[in-house]
Design a protein around this motif. Structure first.
Motif, PDB file in Angstrom:
ATOM      1  N   GLN A  29       0.809  -1.229   0.000  1.00 13.92           N
ATOM      2  CA  GLN A  29       0.000   0.000   0.000  1.00 13.92           C
ATOM      3  C   GLN A  29       0.838   1.273   0.000  1.00 13.92           C
ATOM      4  OE1 GLN A  29      -1.716  -2.054   2.890  1.00 13.92           O
ATOM      5  NE2 GLN A  29      -3.825  -2.040   2.142  1.00 13.92           N
ATOM      6  N   ASN A  30       1.683   1.411  -1.011  1.00 17.72           N
ATOM      7  CA  ASN A  30       2.495   2.625  -1.123  1.00 17.72           C
ATOM      8  C   ASN A  30       3.360   2.873   0.103  1.00 17.72           C
ATOM      9  OD1 ASN A  30       1.961   3.558  -3.642  1.00 17.72           O
ATOM     10  ND2 ASN A  30       0.147   4.738  -3.015  1.00 17.72           N
ATOM     11  N   SER A  31       3.780   1.799   0.766  1.00 18.29           N
ATOM     12  CA  SER A  31       4.591   1.940   1.976  1.00 18.29           C
ATOM     13  C   SER A  31       3.899   2.774   3.044  1.00 18.29           C
ATOM     14  CB  SER A  31       5.953   2.565   1.662  1.00 18.29           C
ATOM     15  OG  SER A  31       6.740   1.674   0.917  1.00 18.29           O
ATOM     16  N   THR A  32       2.569   2.745   3.037  1.00 15.68           N
ATOM     17  CA  THR A  32       1.839   3.531   4.038  1.00 15.68           C
ATOM     18  C   THR A  32       1.025   2.596   4.915  1.00 15.68           C
ATOM     19  OG1 THR A  32       1.614   5.209   2.324  1.00 15.68           O
ATOM     20  CG2 THR A  32       0.376   5.545   4.347  1.00 15.68           C
ATOM     21  N   PRO A  33       1.523   2.231   6.091  1.00 13.85           N
ATOM     22  CA  PRO A  33       0.829   1.239   6.921  1.00 13.85           C
ATOM     23  C   PRO A  33      -0.426   1.791   7.588  1.00 13.85           C
ATOM     24  CG  PRO A  33       2.876   1.941   7.972  1.00 13.85           C
ATOM     25  CD  PRO A  33       2.832   2.584   6.629  1.00 13.85           C
ATOM     26  N   TYR A  34      -0.543   3.082   7.673  1.00 10.27           N
ATOM     27  CA  TYR A  34      -1.750   3.678   8.274  1.00 10.27           C
ATOM     28  C   TYR A  34      -2.015   4.967   7.520  1.00 10.27           C
ATOM     29  CZ  TYR A  34       2.294   5.694  10.581  1.00 10.27           C
ATOM     30  OH  TYR A  34       3.520   6.245  10.818  1.00 10.27           O
ATOM     31  N   GLU A  84      13.999  -3.494   8.813  1.00  8.89           N
ATOM     32  CA  GLU A  84      12.926  -3.940   7.926  1.00  8.89           C
ATOM     33  C   GLU A  84      11.811  -4.612   8.718  1.00  8.89           C
ATOM     34  OE1 GLU A  84      14.958  -6.175   4.924  1.00  8.89           O
ATOM     35  OE2 GLU A  84      15.241  -4.401   3.649  1.00  8.89           O
ATOM     36  N   ALA A  85      12.210  -5.417   9.712  1.00  8.13           N
ATOM     37  CA  ALA A  85      11.203  -6.069  10.547  1.00  8.13           C
ATOM     38  C   ALA A  85      10.370  -5.032  11.300  1.00  8.13           C
ATOM     39  CB  ALA A  85      11.879  -7.018  11.533  1.00  8.13           C
ATOM     40  N   TYR A  86      11.036  -3.958  11.697  1.00  4.82           N
ATOM     41  CA  TYR A  86      10.363  -2.883  12.441  1.00  4.82           C
ATOM     42  C   TYR A  86       9.224  -2.297  11.611  1.00  4.82           C
ATOM     43  CZ  TYR A  86       9.940   1.659  14.861  1.00  4.82           C
ATOM     44  OH  TYR A  86       9.484   2.762  15.521  1.00  4.82           O
ATOM     45  N   LEU A  87       9.500  -2.047  10.337  1.00  9.20           N
ATOM     46  CA  LEU A  87       8.463  -1.466   9.481  1.00  9.20           C
ATOM     47  C   LEU A  87       7.411  -2.507   9.107  1.00  9.20           C
ATOM     48  CD1 LEU A  87      10.490   0.926   7.143  1.00  9.20           C
ATOM     49  CD2 LEU A  87       9.283   1.433   9.268  1.00  9.20           C
ATOM     50  N   GLN A  88       7.860  -3.748   8.826  1.00  7.16           N
ATOM     51  CA  GLN A  88       6.923  -4.832   8.500  1.00  7.16           C
ATOM     52  C   GLN A  88       5.881  -5.001   9.604  1.00  7.16           C
ATOM     53  OE1 GLN A  88       6.231  -6.759   6.066  1.00  7.16           O
ATOM     54  NE2 GLN A  88       7.940  -6.462   4.628  1.00  7.16           N
ATOM     55  N   TYR A  89       6.367  -4.933  10.839  1.00  7.21           N
ATOM     56  CA  TYR A  89       5.498  -5.221  11.977  1.00  7.21           C
ATOM     57  C   TYR A  89       4.386  -4.180  12.118  1.00  7.21           C
ATOM     58  CZ  TYR A  89       4.211  -7.216  16.470  1.00  7.21           C
ATOM     59  OH  TYR A  89       3.529  -7.829  17.483  1.00  7.21           O
ATOM     60  N   TYR A  93       2.472  -3.505   9.865  1.00  7.62           N
ATOM     61  CA  TYR A  93       1.343  -4.067   9.125  1.00  7.62           C
ATOM     62  C   TYR A  93       0.701  -5.253   9.860  1.00  7.62           C
ATOM     63  CZ  TYR A  93       2.827  -1.305   5.086  1.00  7.62           C
ATOM     64  OH  TYR A  93       3.151  -0.280   4.242  1.00  7.62           O
ATOM     65  N   SER A  94       1.335  -5.715  10.933  1.00  8.39           N
ATOM     66  CA  SER A  94       0.787  -6.856  11.674  1.00  8.39           C
ATOM     67  C   SER A  94      -0.476  -6.433  12.414  1.00  8.39           C
ATOM     68  CB  SER A  94       1.815  -7.347  12.688  1.00  8.39           C
ATOM     69  OG  SER A  94       1.901  -6.396  13.733  1.00  8.39           O
ATOM     70  N   PRO A 139      -6.289   2.314  10.262  1.00 11.75           N
ATOM     71  CA  PRO A 139      -5.493   1.152   9.878  1.00 11.75           C
ATOM     72  C   PRO A 139      -5.774   0.729   8.435  1.00 11.75           C
ATOM     73  CG  PRO A 139      -7.234   0.523  11.410  1.00 11.75           C
ATOM     74  CD  PRO A 139      -7.317   1.997  11.267  1.00 11.75           C
ATOM     75  N   ARG A 140      -4.788   0.108   7.781  1.00 14.92           N
ATOM     76  CA  ARG A 140      -4.961  -0.364   6.404  1.00 14.92           C
ATOM     77  C   ARG A 140      -5.648  -1.720   6.378  1.00 14.92           C
ATOM     78  NH1 ARG A 140      -4.268   2.931   1.879  1.00 14.92           N
ATOM     79  NH2 ARG A 140      -2.231   3.927   1.901  1.00 14.92           N
ATOM     80  N   ASN A 141      -5.332  -2.529   7.380  1.00 16.20           N
ATOM     81  CA  ASN A 141      -5.882  -3.877   7.466  1.00 16.20           C
ATOM     82  C   ASN A 141      -7.398  -3.806   7.683  1.00 16.20           C
ATOM     83  OD1 ASN A 141      -6.890  -6.290   8.666  1.00 16.20           O
ATOM     84  ND2 ASN A 141      -4.762  -6.909   9.076  1.00 16.20           N
ATOM     85  N   GLU A 142      -8.164  -4.402   6.739  1.00 24.12           N
ATOM     86  CA  GLU A 142      -9.615  -4.226   6.768  1.00 24.12           C
ATOM     87  C   GLU A 142     -10.254  -4.787   8.025  1.00 24.12           C
ATOM     88  OE1 GLU A 142     -11.603  -4.432   3.164  1.00 24.12           O
ATOM     89  OE2 GLU A 142     -10.045  -3.039   2.475  1.00 24.12           O
ATOM     90  N   LYS A 143      -9.698  -5.919   8.477  1.00 29.48           N
ATOM     91  CA  LYS A 143     -10.256  -6.556   9.659  1.00 29.48           C
ATOM     92  C   LYS A 143     -10.131  -5.623  10.874  1.00 29.48           C
ATOM     93  CE  LYS A 143      -8.270  -9.747  12.263  1.00 29.48           C
ATOM     94  NZ  LYS A 143      -7.093 -10.566  12.226  1.00 29.48           N
ATOM     95  N   ILE A 144      -8.925  -5.073  11.048  1.00 30.03           N
ATOM     96  CA  ILE A 144      -8.710  -4.162  12.174  1.00 30.03           C
ATOM     97  C   ILE A 144      -9.518  -2.878  11.960  1.00 30.03           C
ATOM     98  CG2 ILE A 144      -6.963  -2.986  13.567  1.00 30.03           C
ATOM     99  CD1 ILE A 144      -6.476  -5.933  13.530  1.00 30.03           C
ATOM    100  N   ALA A 145      -9.576  -2.415  10.712  1.00 33.33           N
ATOM    101  CA  ALA A 145     -10.338  -1.201  10.422  1.00 33.33           C
ATOM    102  C   ALA A 145     -11.794  -1.383  10.827  1.00 33.33           C
ATOM    103  CB  ALA A 145     -10.234  -0.848   8.944  1.00 33.33           C
ATOM    104  N   ALA A 146     -12.324  -2.600  10.579  1.00 34.99           N
ATOM    105  CA  ALA A 146     -13.715  -2.867  10.952  1.00 34.99           C
ATOM    106  C   ALA A 146     -13.895  -2.793  12.470  1.00 34.99           C
ATOM    107  CB  ALA A 146     -14.135  -4.237  10.428  1.00 34.99           C
TER     108      ALA A 146
END
Lengths: 286, 272, 332
Positions: free
Chosen positions: C110-115, C261-266, C268-269, C283-290
């Protein structure tokens, strides 16, 4: 009593109304411009009681900021002290061409905007700066690290000791030093035993002002700091950070720590000044 | 090159050499780097930057507010110096000790304290608002902040000179029938003027460059309440190093000329 | 006796050496309003990383105006990761500093945009000036607080949101410019950063409406108590995407690439997304957004890529010297 002595006495007292008005005006100006800001800092800091005040000061980031501030002071003040004595010596004991220019150069950091003071070191030592590549190849970090903060502090406090000593040493002239030389003292002996005792209190005064400024510098340090919490934040920068974190009380608490240090410094200054005038008075009457 | 005041005083070469090396390393070479950076610009580009409307507005504001603050301090500082030297009154020692407070107080602390004081919800701001006067976020607020920061300059340069003027001269003049105003004009003013000017100029020079205390209270509106040092920061934040240094060079040249004039003036007055 | 002393010394040395080598340090250079977010996220990540790899990691933070922070990194601040207010500022790391590759924004989802976030209004309790939408901001007697777009990333989003609304409502660029010009006439203070504006509005009591990041507005409500302020969502706003990136040149030199890298990946967790949402970032994650759907007002959002042709064209057009923002102020 003759009329002349009466007039003298009247002149000495001055017009009592004018006198009272002037004293009142001075008190008002003092209260409005100096006491009120002081009062605001302290009252905001103590808004939630002494406990939060102490907590804000003993918080680890505040302590590391204090440490860095003390470090910057401990490095910059002695260096500028030695410089101030050397500069005052050559300016006040000798005549040479370009002296006005030299004195102006010594004063220059006084009136250079702190922002520029920070900027110039970024231009020199930043990654894009003139020495940036070389420094990066040798793994030396100057700006955004402690050396940059010390440099910026050094820059803004260059003139203080010299400024204090030049008029003092000019006034004292060279007679005592000459006498010491003629009695066989070498240069260093003359300096330690004659010059230094004479300028001692002026020196302390200069050091005190230098310390105060080094402790409180904001603009220049802000440009070269990088604002890493707990690493490159000095106390004034920490105040700004707390202020920006909705942490009003803590910001003013750390500010009042700086304020208290400033007051201690003023007390030291007052003390050195009174010593200076006590030493000077008998000399004036001779 | 040197003419020693006395032939036996040593250390000219050592101290001058040390002074020059130290100043070069710490002040001159870094400032030179700024000039060097500006040479990336052609003369026309430099001129275009320093005469852009926004820069000119900031220039007017910075110099105008610094001038107003220096004038205000010329009055308050002289008043304080006069009262401290000439009168004995309750609290004299306290005022004497605290005049230097703005020197010792970190500028950022001064900034947030003054904003807290003069903002419409602040202690003074509340009264001012009732009177329909806006202080914070206007040139008036900037002037007041600068007045605070530069308060000690005039007071501290005038004070020792005033203390040195023998009272007998004034008394004699008064005995000879001079009115207080005449005494002031013909005796005090000429004696105080050089020191007063020095203090005034130092306050002015410091005021032009001041950043920390002003930034909180300024409002930072382009064309209205944006000061020159902030404009340098703004240019930097847009990666415009050459533009930032151009403004820096402009400020530096003005400060340097100002200080040189003061020092020449002082030397002329000191050398009879 | 001497053996015991030797053993003690050896033990002390081992302890010291152990301590020195174990903790990896990461520097996250971020913009103003993320202070609270990363304070919480850093603790969570350190715990996660300890479980994952057994290593200790200590994350240092630096906050400030987005442009200033990017410049510090270009000038040599040794950031391992940057988390800034807009892609334009991270682009400069590539253009001016050669610190990251040109395709940095494609490296994370998502364009490197986690939120994300958006721009909303914060008004005083009861909304005394009756502010509902952008056109209310230019009414007589309304004072608007927004930071300076020259120094603040958030302010640039504010500006573009206002522009997008005006363009849609009035139809042309000229009219949009006239609206924005009128809007900035109602601004009494232009702080240098988003947080500065919030302090001006909330603590110093200046102005009737704060145009702010949604997360910043929510945080102000939380910090200052909901009794004094309320949030108003305008009819149209902008999707603000604050992206993140590893700073390649620095992590390679320091040898911290893996953990950075793990820091940024996380981010998205599930845990990272939840922390973002708790700190009022969308949040980008639809489940969490809901899960947090209740929290965020539903509004129509334009994007900088579709409606302004990306930051590469919006930045010079609006905010560089001589751009629209300068024209607005010089016309006054």
């Amino acid at each position: 009593m003759t009329s002349a002595t009466l007039t003298v006495a009247a002149a000495r007292r001055g017009n009592p109304w004018a006198r009272r008005a002037l004293i009142l005006a001075a008190w008002l100006a003092f209260a409005l411009f100096l006491l009120l800001p002081l009062f605001v800092v302290l009252s905001e800091a103590l808004k939630q009681g002494l406990g939060t005040f102490v907590d804000a000061i003993l918080e680890p980031d505040a302590l590391s900021a204090l440490k860095l501030t003390v470090l910057a002071v401990l490095i910059s003040v002695p260096l500028n002290l030695v410089f101030g004595v050397a500069a005052a010596w050559c300016v006040s004991k000798f005549e040479f061409r370009g002296k006005s220019l030299l004195v102006t150069l010594i004063d220059l950091p006084f009136s250079v905007s702190p922002v520029i003071a920070g900027l110039i070191y970024v231009l020199l030592f930043g990654a894009q700066g003139y020495f940036g590549e070389w420094l990066s190849d040798h793994d030396i970090q100057i700006v955004f690290a402690v050396p940059g903060i010390v440099l910026a502090t050094l820059f803004v406090t260059v003139p203080f000791v010299a400024r204090e000593l030049i008029p003092l040493m000019q006034e004292q002239g060279t007679q005592e030093e000459e006498a010491a030389r003629l009695l066989g003292a070498n240069g260093w002996q003359m300096f330690w035993h004659v010059t230094l005792p004479n300028i001692r209190w002026g020196l302390i005064y200069g050091v005190v002002l230098c310390t105060a400024r080094a402790m409180g510098e904001f603009g220049a340090v802000s440009v070269v700091s990088g604002h890493i919490r707990g690493v490159t934040n000095t106390l004034p920068l920490h105040v700004e950070i707390l202020y920006n974190e909705y942490n009003h009380v803590a910001a003013f608490s750390v500010a009042s720590l700086l304020l208290l240090l400033a007051l201690v410094i003023l007390l030291l200054k007052q003390w050195s000044e009174s010593r200076m005038s006590r030493l000077n008075t008998p000399a004036d009457e001779e | 090159m040197s003419r020693r005041i006395s032939p036996v005083i040593p250390g000219f070469g050592l101290t001058l050499g040390y002074t020059l090396v130290y100043l070069s390393l710490l002040v001159l070479i870094p400032l030179g780097a700024m000039f060097l950076k500006t040479t990336q610009l052609s003369w026309e580009q430099f001129w275009a930057i320093v005469t852009a409307p926004r820069v000119l507005a900031a220039l007017r504001l910075s110099f105008g507010a610094a001038l107003a603050a220096a004038v205000l301090n010329g009055i308050i500082g002289t008043l304080l110096a006069w009262v401290l030297v000439r009168y004995e009154f309750p609290g004299r020692r306290i005022i004497d000790a605290m005049v230097d407070l703005p020197f010792a107080l970190p500028t950022a602390v001064a900034g947030i304290a003054l904003t807290a004081l003069y903002a419409p919800s602040g202690l003074v701001g509340r009264f001012a608002t009732e009177l329909g006067l806006k202080i914070a976020y206007t040139p008036l607020g900037i002037t007041l902040a600068l007045t605070f920061v530069t308060l000690p300059f005039v007071a501290r340069t005038v004070q020792p000179v005033l203390a040195d003027i023998p009272r007998e001269i004034e008394e004699a003049a008064a005995c000879l029938g001079a009115r207080p105003l005449q005494v002031f004009r013909h005796i005090l003013l000429p004696a105080l003027l050089p020191a007063w000017l020095t203090g005034f100029a130092l306050a002015f020079a410091r005021g032009v460059g001041e950043y920390g205390s002003v930034i909180f209270i300024a409002g930072n509106m382009p064309m209205k309440t944006e000061i020159l040092p902030l404009l340098i920061m703004v240019k930097l934040d847009q990666y415009d190093y050459a533009g930032a240094t151009a403004i820096g060079v402009l400020m530096l040249v003005v400060s340097f000329i100002l200080l040189l004039l003061i020092n020449l003036l002082q030397r002329r007055i000191e050398a009879p | 006796m001497s053996i015991r002393r030797f053993a003690l010394a050896a033990l002390a040395a081992a302890l010291l050496a152990g301590e020195a080598s174990a903790a990896t340090e990461l520097l996250n250079v971020s913009y103003d309003p993320t202070r609270e977010l990363y304070q919480e996220y850093n603790a969570a990540f350190a715990k996660h990383w300890k479980q994952e790899s057994g290593e200790d990691v200590k994350i240092q933070q630096s906050h400030g105006g987005s442009g200033k922070q990017a410049r510090s990194v270009i000038d040599g601040l040794k950031a391992d990761v940057v988390t800034l207010a807009l892609a334009g500022d991270i682009d400069e790391l590539q253009k001016l500093g050669k610190l990251i590759p040109a395709d940095w924004q494609t490296r994370l989802p998502q364009n490197s945009t986690p939120y994300t976030s958006t721009i909303v209004f914060l008004v005083r309790k009861g909304n005394p000036k009756g502010i509902k939408d952008w056109n209310d901001l230019t009414r007589d007697g309304v004072e608007v607080i927004t930071p300076n777009p020259k120094t603040s990333g958030g302010a640039r989003w504010n500006f573009l949101a206002a522009w997008a609304w005006a363009k849609k409502t009035y139809g042309s660029d000229a009219k949009a410019q006239a609206y924005v010009q009128a809007l900035y006439k109602h601004v009494p203070v232009l702080d240098t950063g988003a947080r500065g504006s919030t302090i001006t509005f909330v603590n110093n009591n200046i102005g009737d409406v704060l145009v702010a990041w949604e997360n910043e507005a929510f945080l102000a409500l939380k910090e200052q108590g909901g009794d004094n302020f309320e949030i108003v969502a305008p009819s149209l706003s902008i999707l603000a995407e604050p992206p993140v990136s590893v700073v390649d040149k620095n992590v390679d030199k320091k040898g911290t690439r893996k953990v950075a890298e793990a820091y940024l990946q996380y981010l998205y967790s599930d845990e990272g997304q939840r922390i973002a949402a708790k700190n009022f970032y969308r949040p980008r994650n639809e489940k969490i957004a809901a899960e947090f759907a209740q929290q965020f007002p539903n509004l129509e959002l334009v994007t900088v890529d579709k409606d302004f042709d990306g930051w590469k064209s919006a930045q010079p057009r609006f905010f560089d010297d001589g751009g629209v923002f300068d024209q607005i102020y010089q016309a006054q």
